[in-house]
Design a protein around this motif. Structure first.
Motif, PDB file in Angstrom:
ATOM      1  N   LEU A  17       0.824  -1.209   0.000  1.00 18.29           N
ATOM      2  CA  LEU A  17       0.000   0.000   0.000  1.00 18.29           C
ATOM      3  C   LEU A  17       0.857   1.257   0.000  1.00 18.29           C
ATOM      4  N   ALA A  18       1.901   1.267   0.821  1.00 14.94           N
ATOM      5  CA  ALA A  18       2.761   2.446   0.884  1.00 14.94           C
ATOM      6  C   ALA A  18       3.436   2.703  -0.454  1.00 14.94           C
ATOM      7  N   GLN A  51       0.749   3.937  -3.004  1.00 19.13           N
ATOM      8  CA  GLN A  51       0.328   5.309  -2.721  1.00 19.13           C
ATOM      9  C   GLN A  51       1.429   6.303  -3.080  1.00 19.13           C
ATOM     10  N   GLY A 103       1.470   6.511  -6.835  1.00 18.53           N
ATOM     11  CA  GLY A 103       0.299   7.251  -7.292  1.00 18.53           C
ATOM     12  C   GLY A 103       0.442   8.748  -7.064  1.00 18.53           C
ATOM     13  N   ALA A 104       1.014   9.125  -5.921  1.00 18.45           N
ATOM     14  CA  ALA A 104       1.216  10.545  -5.636  1.00 18.45           C
ATOM     15  C   ALA A 104       2.229  11.152  -6.593  1.00 18.45           C
ATOM     16  N   VAL A 153      -5.184   5.555  -6.975  1.00 15.19           N
ATOM     17  CA  VAL A 153      -4.778   4.265  -6.438  1.00 15.19           C
ATOM     18  C   VAL A 153      -6.005   3.601  -5.828  1.00 15.19           C
ATOM     19  N   GLY A 192      -7.698   0.359  -3.745  1.00 17.78           N
ATOM     20  CA  GLY A 192      -7.465  -0.756  -2.838  1.00 17.78           C
ATOM     21  C   GLY A 192      -8.432  -1.886  -3.108  1.00 17.78           C
ATOM     22  N   PRO A 239     -10.806   3.084  -1.692  1.00 17.76           N
ATOM     23  CA  PRO A 239      -9.559   3.769  -1.354  1.00 17.76           C
ATOM     24  C   PRO A 239      -8.481   2.771  -0.935  1.00 17.76           C
ATOM     25  N   PRO A 240      -7.217   3.155  -1.070  1.00 18.13           N
ATOM     26  CA  PRO A 240      -6.112   2.256  -0.695  1.00 18.13           C
ATOM     27  C   PRO A 240      -5.850   2.275   0.805  1.00 18.13           C
ATOM     28  N   ARG A 241      -6.767   1.686   1.547  1.00 26.38           N
ATOM     29  CA  ARG A 241      -6.637   1.620   3.005  1.00 26.38           C
ATOM     30  C   ARG A 241      -6.544   0.161   3.430  1.00 26.38           C
TER      31      ARG A 241
END
Length: 222
Positions: free
Chosen positions: A77-78, A81, A84-85, A91, A93, A197-199
């Motif tokens: 995930l990190a 993200q 993506g930033a 991004v 999830g 969302p990518p959570r």
């Protein structure tokens, strides 16, 4: 046609794929070893080099968000993200259980099950490709009872499939260590970035416990 990147480090593989629509441009996968999920950046770099395209051609990024390995899913995930930033791309999830279920034919009943250790599985039931309830952390008796209620023809998929299938009447057991990248790609392509969302998806608290005293503080006795 949308070009997108999918990343998975949540379970027992470190893998990534580049897709144009539903067509795979390039895929790379490595078995998850100790610290293997930390090599995802190099693996994605090699993937893009093999595909012969730049990161600026990627329109969106999909990443497994769990349940799964606490460290593995957070690393994936990190990285997703951060990428993506840097690219200013959405991004998405994707549930590991949804991706496992999508890795098999959608007709009939499917239970995706991930071995969660401690005689538990993370599980979710699907029928004809549609989820039939929330993802849950179940003990093996609960999971087997839920599977038995589905009758004959149930397909069990994931690392927890052999555990749930013990004692059941001839279930179809597919012990996938990780989701198929094409299935992850299909879910990424269909998903609304605002709805997924990518959570991280956690179904139980992490095994690690915070320290009970500050460094250097004296131990208490009882």
């Amino acid at each position: 046609m949308s070009r997108f990147l999918v990343i998975d480090t949540a379970l027992n593989a470190c893998q990534a794929g580049l897709f144009d629509g539903e067509a795979a441009v390039a895929t790379l996968a490595r078995p998850m070893e100790q610290g293997g999920m930390e090599r995802i950046a190099g693996l994605v770099r090699d993937l893009m080099q093999a595909a012969g395209v730049g990161f600026d051609t990627v329109d969106r990024i999909g990443v497994t968000a769990g349940p799964g390995s606490f460290t593995g899913l957070r690393v994936g995930l990190a990285f997703a993200q951060g990428l993506g930033a840097a690219l200013d791309r959405p991004v998405i999830g994707i549930s590991s259980l949804d991706a496992l279920a999508a890795s098999v034919a959608a007709d009939g009943a499917v239970m995706a099950a991930i071995d969660a250790r401690r005689s538990q599985v993370y599980a979710r039931l699907y029928r004809d490709g549609a989820a039939q309830g929330p993802a849950e952390a179940l003990n093996l008796d609960q999971a087997r009872a839920l599977a038995a209620d589905q009758g004959p023809g149930l397909r069990l998929v994931g690392s927890g499939a052999p555990l749930v299938g013990e004692g059941l009447d001839r279930p179809d057991i597919l012990p996938l260590a990780a989701p198929d990248l094409s299935a992850l790609a299909q879910l990424t392509l269909a998903a609304d970035p605002h709805a997924f969302p990518p959570r991280p998806i956690y179904l139980r608290a992490p095994d690690a416990k915070p320290p009970t005293r500050r460094p250097g503080a004296p131990r208490t006795t009882t």
